[in-house]
Design an enzyme around this catalytic site. Sequence first.
Site, mmCIF file in Angstrom:
data_model
loop_
_atom_site.group_PDB
_atom_site.id
_atom_site.type_symbol
_atom_site.label_atom_id
_atom_site.label_comp_id
_atom_site.label_asym_id
_atom_site.label_seq_id
_atom_site.Cartn_x
_atom_site.Cartn_y
_atom_site.Cartn_z
ATOM 1 N N ASP A 77 0.824 -1.209 0.000
ATOM 2 C CA ASP A 77 0.000 0.000 0.000
ATOM 3 C C ASP A 77 0.856 1.256 0.000
ATOM 4 O OD1 ASP A 77 -2.366 -1.401 -0.070
ATOM 5 O OD2 ASP A 77 -2.655 -1.382 2.098
ATOM 6 N N GLN A 254 5.117 9.456 4.704
ATOM 7 C CA GLN A 254 6.185 9.496 3.712
ATOM 8 C C GLN A 254 6.775 10.888 3.527
ATOM 9 O OE1 GLN A 254 4.446 7.741 0.172
ATOM 10 N NE2 GLN A 254 4.552 5.663 0.994
#
Length: 298
Positions: A77, A254
Amino acid sequence: MKVDKKLTFSTIGIMGKPKHKEVGETIITLFNFLQQEDYSLLVEDRVACDLAIPNDQQVTWQTLGERCDLVIVIGGDGSMLYAARLMSDYDIPLLGVNRGYLGFLTDIQPQQVCEKVAEVLAGEYTEERRFLLEAEIDGDQGSENPRFSDAVNDIVLYPGEISRMIEFEVYINDSFVYSVRGDGLIISTPTGSTAYSLSAGGPIMSPAINAISLVPMFPHTLSSRPISISADSKVDIVFSKDNQNEARLSCDGQVRFPVMPGEKFCVRKRQQEMWLLHPKDYDYFRLLRTKLGWGSKL
């Protein structure tokens, strides 16, 4: 009756993170299969250089966005989150092949990669649009290094130091909601409701609904509960001046940047969307049952 026009696929892009041997093997399997089927193929350069892909088929992600009709993402994912944030600007459909742990967004299993991808390319697919969020630190517009990013899953405020509570205020459409002392706040999309938000006690939201959830993390008062609001709302978070240290803002885990005491950041729904293709037999609730271990029918 409205008939959806089927997409045509001429140039196909491939993205992924071949850090593991199995991921690289699946990328090569798919690459060879599509090449035999006479599709024009482009592979993101950070992937291609590790797999001996011919130089003329190695391109940047920007080129993938400009030239491809479909991008296939191979990995977990996290790989899909990365690809979705980049490709949403180009309005290109994404198709996921699962080589990760959970696979809520990458729903083709590697054992069926050629079979299922062939079905999708033949028009046997369903389409889905999901929204993203964007976060920006107030006052950063026009600066040389703006603190701005978007997120598919969630935007998370958390302490810059371990085991240190932070204080912040939450405003929705300029109305004060509450102040919180705790470990932070998760602002989640329906896509992200099965990720970090779920672990923190947030609700599971169907991807079809236009809502976001605000989930306090370990609040110091038991009355601070998760709430769901319209995704078209403007959410402002003021990081209190009383905090002794800076905090961090994370987008999908991220992209991260600091938030200083007294600063405010704004979270809004992004105009561009994530465009997903699924195999024809895709079923969101079957996916939940499988991934979360829910019981079968009596």
